[in-house]
Enzyme design. Sequence first.
Site, PDB file in Angstrom:
ATOM      1  N   TYR A  65      14.404 -13.456   0.346  1.00 26.12           N
ATOM      2  CA  TYR A  65      15.281 -13.343  -0.809  1.00 26.12           C
ATOM      3  C   TYR A  65      16.459 -14.304  -0.764  1.00 26.12           C
ATOM      4  O   TYR A  65      17.621 -13.914  -0.590  1.00 26.12           O
ATOM      5  CB  TYR A  65      15.799 -11.907  -0.949  1.00 26.12           C
ATOM      6  CG  TYR A  65      14.731 -10.855  -1.147  1.00 26.12           C
ATOM      7  CD1 TYR A  65      13.453 -11.193  -1.598  1.00 26.12           C
ATOM      8  CD2 TYR A  65      14.991  -9.522  -0.891  1.00 26.12           C
ATOM      9  CE1 TYR A  65      12.480 -10.231  -1.768  1.00 26.12           C
ATOM     10  CE2 TYR A  65      14.015  -8.549  -1.074  1.00 26.12           C
ATOM     11  CZ  TYR A  65      12.769  -8.911  -1.511  1.00 26.12           C
ATOM     12  OH  TYR A  65      11.807  -7.946  -1.685  1.00 26.12           O
ATOM     13  N   HIS A 130       6.138  -8.160   4.919  1.00 28.99           N
ATOM     14  CA  HIS A 130       6.347  -8.308   3.479  1.00 28.99           C
ATOM     15  C   HIS A 130       5.037  -8.410   2.698  1.00 28.99           C
ATOM     16  O   HIS A 130       4.873  -7.793   1.642  1.00 28.99           O
ATOM     17  CB  HIS A 130       7.208  -9.555   3.218  1.00 28.99           C
ATOM     18  CG  HIS A 130       7.954  -9.515   1.929  1.00 28.99           C
ATOM     19  ND1 HIS A 130       9.078 -10.281   1.693  1.00 28.99           N
ATOM     20  CD2 HIS A 130       7.755  -8.820   0.792  1.00 28.99           C
ATOM     21  CE1 HIS A 130       9.519 -10.044   0.472  1.00 28.99           C
ATOM     22  NE2 HIS A 130       8.736  -9.163  -0.092  1.00 28.99           N
ATOM     23  N   LEU A 216      12.424  -0.564 -18.234  1.00 28.83           N
ATOM     24  CA  LEU A 216      12.587   0.836 -18.622  1.00 28.83           C
ATOM     25  C   LEU A 216      14.052   1.243 -18.759  1.00 28.83           C
ATOM     26  O   LEU A 216      14.345   2.405 -19.023  1.00 28.83           O
ATOM     27  CB  LEU A 216      11.900   1.745 -17.599  1.00 28.83           C
ATOM     28  CG  LEU A 216      10.389   1.568 -17.433  1.00 28.83           C
ATOM     29  CD1 LEU A 216       9.837   2.602 -16.450  1.00 28.83           C
ATOM     30  CD2 LEU A 216       9.673   1.698 -18.775  1.00 28.83           C
TER      31      LEU A 216
END
Length: 246
Positions: A65, A130, A216
């Site tokens: 990341y 990962h 959402l």
Amino acid sequence: QTRMELIALGSQGLRVPRIGLGVMSAAFYGSGKPEDDEKQQLEAIDRLVEICSPSPCFLDTAFLYGHPSGLHSEAIVGKAIAKHGRDKFIIATKFGFTMQGADSSTDAIRSQYEASVARLGCTPDLYYQHRQDPKRPIEEVMVDLKAMHAEGKFKFAGLSECTAGELKRAHAVFPVSCVQMEYSLAERGIEKDLVPVCKELGVGIVAYSPLVRGLLSSQVTTQTQLDAGDRRLTMPRFAEGALDRN
């Protein structure tokens, strides 16, 4: 204020709050404004520490990341740890995946671990593979993790994005505390095969993207709300036409 309850995540002794924070977005997707992204992410962690106190909060990051700007999720988590103290956090990070693909060779696992620890400023509690490496059997990866665990490099092992069969094979070599999978109202594929195996083996499940990367949340309803560099624009659910339908 009600104390956030800690629950068992798997059967190996790991206990975490019911709600954790994935510290991926700021340093992986990014808005193109690294200083703003870092500030917002640190503010979110500050708020989570406040909500969870006096219990620790659960943060999830990964070697992968990082943003081209130089901003890295693990470094952001490291700053939060330096500010609040190590005892305020349960830290999970991951190895074995880069922008060039999956690599869970022994050298990659150990070198990525050292880089992660340098950014975090501490050893992780939970260490995940990962992504599965097609070049190396999962059993060999777990032998490496078993050795690293014996060296005190982490407390619990996990797998991210695995099949039910891979989980069984891995768990037979070294106990897997939890798996991390995409799981939400929009993505329920793991319920057929993986969830039953997790129940059988006593393995916990960490759901990533429970809000479908904002879909959402009602905060993203059109593509124009996303910055030009937002990686969600490359995802089918956020494609032109599909976003409106979703």
